[in-house]
Motif scaffolding. Structure first.
Motif, PDB file in Angstrom:
ATOM      1  N   LYS A  42       1.051  -1.387  -0.013  1.00  0.00           N
ATOM      2  CA  LYS A  42       0.156   0.027  -0.016  1.00  0.00           C
ATOM      3  C   LYS A  42       0.891   1.065  -0.081  1.00  0.00           C
ATOM      4  O   LYS A  42       1.426   1.425   1.181  1.00  0.00           O
ATOM      5  CB  LYS A  42      -0.868  -0.076   1.278  1.00  0.00           C
ATOM      6  N   SER A  43       0.964   1.780  -1.106  1.00  0.00           N
ATOM      7  CA  SER A  43       1.818   2.970  -1.218  1.00  0.00           C
ATOM      8  C   SER A  43       1.033   4.148  -1.957  1.00  0.00           C
ATOM      9  O   SER A  43       0.153   3.778  -2.924  1.00  0.00           O
ATOM     10  CB  SER A  43       3.268   2.860  -1.930  1.00  0.00           C
ATOM     11  N   ASP A  44       1.329   5.196  -1.934  1.00  0.00           N
ATOM     12  CA  ASP A  44       0.540   6.522  -2.613  1.00  0.00           C
ATOM     13  C   ASP A  44       1.632   6.917  -3.677  1.00  0.00           C
ATOM     14  O   ASP A  44       2.682   7.651  -3.307  1.00  0.00           O
ATOM     15  CB  ASP A  44       0.328   7.255  -1.565  1.00  0.00           C
ATOM     16  N   HIS A  45       0.986   6.757  -4.863  1.00  0.00           N
ATOM     17  CA  HIS A  45       1.918   7.195  -6.027  1.00  0.00           C
ATOM     18  C   HIS A  45       1.399   8.706  -6.591  1.00  0.00           C
ATOM     19  O   HIS A  45       1.607   9.046  -7.525  1.00  0.00           O
ATOM     20  CB  HIS A  45       2.034   6.350  -6.938  1.00  0.00           C
ATOM     21  N   GLY A  46       0.467   9.282  -5.881  1.00  0.00           N
ATOM     22  CA  GLY A  46      -0.198  10.565  -6.145  1.00  0.00           C
ATOM     23  C   GLY A  46      -1.371  10.223  -6.865  1.00  0.00           C
ATOM     24  O   GLY A  46      -1.875   9.086  -7.325  1.00  0.00           O
ATOM     25  N   ASP A  47      -2.004  11.259  -7.122  1.00  0.00           N
ATOM     26  CA  ASP A  47      -3.409  11.183  -8.001  1.00  0.00           C
ATOM     27  C   ASP A  47      -3.057  11.534  -9.339  1.00  0.00           C
ATOM     28  O   ASP A  47      -4.197  11.882 -10.185  1.00  0.00           O
ATOM     29  CB  ASP A  47      -4.325  12.242  -7.491  1.00  0.00           C
ATOM     30  N   SER A  48      -1.950  11.433  -9.775  1.00  0.00           N
ATOM     31  CA  SER A  48      -1.550  11.618 -11.129  1.00  0.00           C
ATOM     32  C   SER A  48      -2.321  10.549 -11.990  1.00  0.00           C
ATOM     33  O   SER A  48      -2.558   9.626 -11.925  1.00  0.00           O
ATOM     34  CB  SER A  48      -0.217  11.497 -11.484  1.00  0.00           C
ATOM     35  N   THR A  49      -2.521  11.300 -13.280  1.00  0.00           N
ATOM     36  CA  THR A  49      -3.304  10.320 -14.382  1.00  0.00           C
ATOM     37  C   THR A  49      -2.111   9.604 -15.278  1.00  0.00           C
ATOM     38  O   THR A  49      -2.487   9.049 -16.478  1.00  0.00           O
ATOM     39  CB  THR A  49      -4.237  10.921 -15.229  1.00  0.00           C
ATOM     40  N   SER A  50      -0.824   9.935 -14.834  1.00  0.00           N
ATOM     41  CA  SER A  50       0.497   9.235 -15.728  1.00  0.00           C
ATOM     42  C   SER A  50       1.584   9.044 -14.652  1.00  0.00           C
ATOM     43  O   SER A  50       1.678   9.490 -13.588  1.00  0.00           O
ATOM     44  CB  SER A  50       1.030  10.412 -16.661  1.00  0.00           C
TER      45      SER A  50
END
Length: 93
Positions: free
Chosen positions: A26-34
């Protein structure tokens, strides 16, 4: 040159969901769409391509890989096996 994987999605959390499943963390890679990552050993992207193809119905993603400067290949479930075979032929080490 390092191999590069690029993911695109129209949904802001879709890439996070795929990466969390792929890496089993479980990690957060941001809300980016790329998202993109470089791999020093191009053969390492074969697992990524296989996971993408196997889960193509579960995630709204587009994957591109680059093995040579400014040359990108769109990965789909129908060409993923050919790309994986090509990678092992081109980089047999």
């Amino acid at each position: 040159m390092k191999a590069k994987v690029i993911l695109f999605s129209g949904k802001s959390d879709e890439i996070n969901n795929f990466l969390n499943k792929f890496y089993s963390t479980k990690s957060d890679h941001g809300d980016s769409t790329s998202w993109q990552k470089e791999f020093p050993n191009p053969v390492e992207i074969t697992e990524f391509i296989a996971a993408f193809a196997d889960n193509s119905n579960s995630f709204d993603l587009t994957m591109w890989v680059s093995l040579d400067k400014d040359v990108f290949i769109k990965i789909s479930p129908s060409n993923s096996e050919h790309i994986i075979k090509y990678l092992f032929e081109r980089y047999p080490y």
